[in-house]
Design a protein around this motif. Structure first.
Motif, PDB file in Angstrom:
ATOM      1  N   ALA A 151       0.827  -1.209   0.000  1.00  0.00           N
ATOM      2  CA  ALA A 151       0.000   0.000   0.000  1.00  0.00           C
ATOM      3  C   ALA A 151       0.861   1.259   0.000  1.00  0.00           C
ATOM      4  O   ALA A 151       0.568   2.237  -0.690  1.00  0.00           O
ATOM      5  CB  ALA A 151      -0.940  -0.007   1.209  1.00  0.00           C
ATOM      6  N   THR A 154       2.400   1.567  -3.502  1.00  0.00           N
ATOM      7  CA  THR A 154       1.376   1.888  -4.497  1.00  0.00           C
ATOM      8  C   THR A 154       0.937   3.338  -4.389  1.00  0.00           C
ATOM      9  O   THR A 154       0.752   4.021  -5.410  1.00  0.00           O
ATOM     10  CB  THR A 154       0.163   0.950  -4.333  1.00  0.00           C
ATOM     11  N   ARG A 155       0.788   3.823  -3.158  1.00  0.00           N
ATOM     12  CA  ARG A 155       0.339   5.203  -2.944  1.00  0.00           C
ATOM     13  C   ARG A 155       1.500   6.203  -2.974  1.00  0.00           C
ATOM     14  O   ARG A 155       1.299   7.390  -2.791  1.00  0.00           O
ATOM     15  CB  ARG A 155      -0.404   5.287  -1.615  1.00  0.00           C
ATOM     16  N   GLU A 190      -3.899  -2.951  -4.943  1.00  0.00           N
ATOM     17  CA  GLU A 190      -4.881  -1.964  -4.526  1.00  0.00           C
ATOM     18  C   GLU A 190      -5.732  -2.413  -3.350  1.00  0.00           C
ATOM     19  O   GLU A 190      -6.672  -1.716  -2.963  1.00  0.00           O
ATOM     20  CB  GLU A 190      -5.770  -1.601  -5.725  1.00  0.00           C
ATOM     21  N   SER A 191      -5.409  -3.578  -2.768  1.00  0.00           N
ATOM     22  CA  SER A 191      -6.108  -4.022  -1.569  1.00  0.00           C
ATOM     23  C   SER A 191      -5.240  -5.048  -0.854  1.00  0.00           C
ATOM     24  O   SER A 191      -4.416  -5.720  -1.484  1.00  0.00           O
ATOM     25  CB  SER A 191      -7.467  -4.638  -1.908  1.00  0.00           C
ATOM     26  N   GLU A 194      -5.547  -8.528  -2.383  1.00  0.00           N
ATOM     27  CA  GLU A 194      -4.770  -8.715  -3.605  1.00  0.00           C
ATOM     28  C   GLU A 194      -3.334  -9.081  -3.255  1.00  0.00           C
ATOM     29  O   GLU A 194      -2.729  -9.964  -3.877  1.00  0.00           O
ATOM     30  CB  GLU A 194      -4.793  -7.444  -4.453  1.00  0.00           C
ATOM     31  N   ASN A 212      -2.843  -5.180 -11.432  1.00  0.00           N
ATOM     32  CA  ASN A 212      -3.790  -4.190 -11.943  1.00  0.00           C
ATOM     33  C   ASN A 212      -3.437  -3.711 -13.346  1.00  0.00           C
ATOM     34  O   ASN A 212      -3.176  -2.524 -13.586  1.00  0.00           O
ATOM     35  CB  ASN A 212      -3.914  -3.034 -10.956  1.00  0.00           C
ATOM     36  N   ASP A 227      -6.940  -7.565 -11.661  1.00  0.00           N
ATOM     37  CA  ASP A 227      -6.211  -7.522 -10.383  1.00  0.00           C
ATOM     38  C   ASP A 227      -4.813  -8.115 -10.529  1.00  0.00           C
ATOM     39  O   ASP A 227      -3.813  -7.475 -10.191  1.00  0.00           O
ATOM     40  CB  ASP A 227      -6.978  -8.305  -9.310  1.00  0.00           C
TER      41      ASP A 227
END
Length: 297
Positions: A151, A154-155, A190-191, A194, A212, A227
């Motif tokens: 996370a 990704t962010r 994204e989760s 995943e 993704n 995904d």
């Protein structure tokens, strides 16, 4: 008897010392319209909440300049997917030589952390995202650390090098879990689920999937966002975490599945109960489809 109105200078949460300094009588601070969530803190009853951010704002008046929210509390403030959140107990750390807080509802720590690794989140003092991730090592399994690290990457809250540096910065609990998680981190998830499905597949010896990936038709029109994808074999894996499917979303997905198949892709869907027996319900069907498309270990 009518209660003494509180001064406008007092916010929804304030210290007893602040109130007394503004002329509020001590017996007024025990009235039923106020709560005492922490020692020395009062908050208006209608402002109380159990969410981590709300409780942090309630405790904020007690923070000294050397103290900050840390560990799982900081992770919650960063909106990271930790499984260890506990809104009823906050983690607060202090920079030496200051003392860590010791009061009801607070877990105190003393951390010799360079000041440049502190920042603000929602206006509250916290470690950087990378340092927060490292502080979770003593609270989390490797799988959870991977989900949090994914996370962060990704962010773009931190770079991989920042996570590596944070792992080795201090002699900290859970360093073995942090070191095990580091090479497994990937940007793009994204989760948390995943991330978990990807780990299950890779640990079983299956290829590393792309995360993704946008699927487009021969004309370049968008078809679906996949995904987990194996473009070489035209195989996709999708995690569906809906407990109660929204009818509109279900219909949208039902239209999307044949559109994916029309592009020559095979889709393996994973739902929550499959994770109870991942070898049977996740690894086996994905391996079977990959082999049917020519993959060999």
């Amino acid at each position: 008897m009518r209660r003494q109105p509180l001064p406008d200078d007092l916010g929804p949460a304030f210290t007893v010392r602040e109130a007394l300094g503004l002329g509020v009588r001590r017996d007024r601070l025990t009235a039923r319209d106020l709560r005492a969530p922490f020692h020395g803190i009062r908050t208006r009853a209608d402002a109380m909440a159990e969410e981590v951010l709300s409780r942090c704002r309630t405790y904020e008046p007690r923070l000294t300049s050397a103290q900050f929210f840390s560990h799982t509390t900081a992770a919650a403030l960063w909106d990271l997917p930790s499984a260890s959140f506990d809104a009823t107990r906050l983690h607060v750390s202090a920079l030496p030589p200051a003392r860590e807080p010791r009061t009801r509802g607070i877990t105190g720590h003393r951390l010799d952390l360079p000041i440049e690794h502190l920042t603000l989140r929602h206006g509250l003092p916290v470690p950087t995202a990378a340092e927060t991730w490292a502080q979770l090592g003593g609270f989390s399994r490797v799988e959870d650390l991977v989900a949090v690290g994914d996370a962060i990457l990704t962010r773009r809250l931190a770079e991989r090098a920042n996570l590596e540096e944070a792992t080795h910065r201090l002699a900290r609990r859970g360093v073995s879990n942090l070191r095990a998680a580091l090479p497994l981190l990937r940007a793009g998830a994204e989760s948390p689920r995943e991330s978990l499905v990807r780990l299950i597949l890779v640990r079983a010896g299956l290829p590393e999937p792309e995360l993704n990936r946008d699927l487009r038709d021969d004309s370049g029109h968008f078809v679906a966002r996949l995904d987990l994808a194996y473009p070489e074999y035209r195989v996709a894996v999708e995690y569906d975490g809906r407990q109660h499917a929204d009818l509109t979303q279900f219909r949208r997905d039902a239209d999307r599945w044949p559109a994916i198949a029309a592009q020559g892709w095979m889709l393996v869907r994973v739902v929550d109960h499959h994770l109870r027996d991942p070898v049977r319900f996740v690894v086996a069907p994905v391996e079977r489809v990959l082999r049917s498309r020519g993959w060999r270990p």
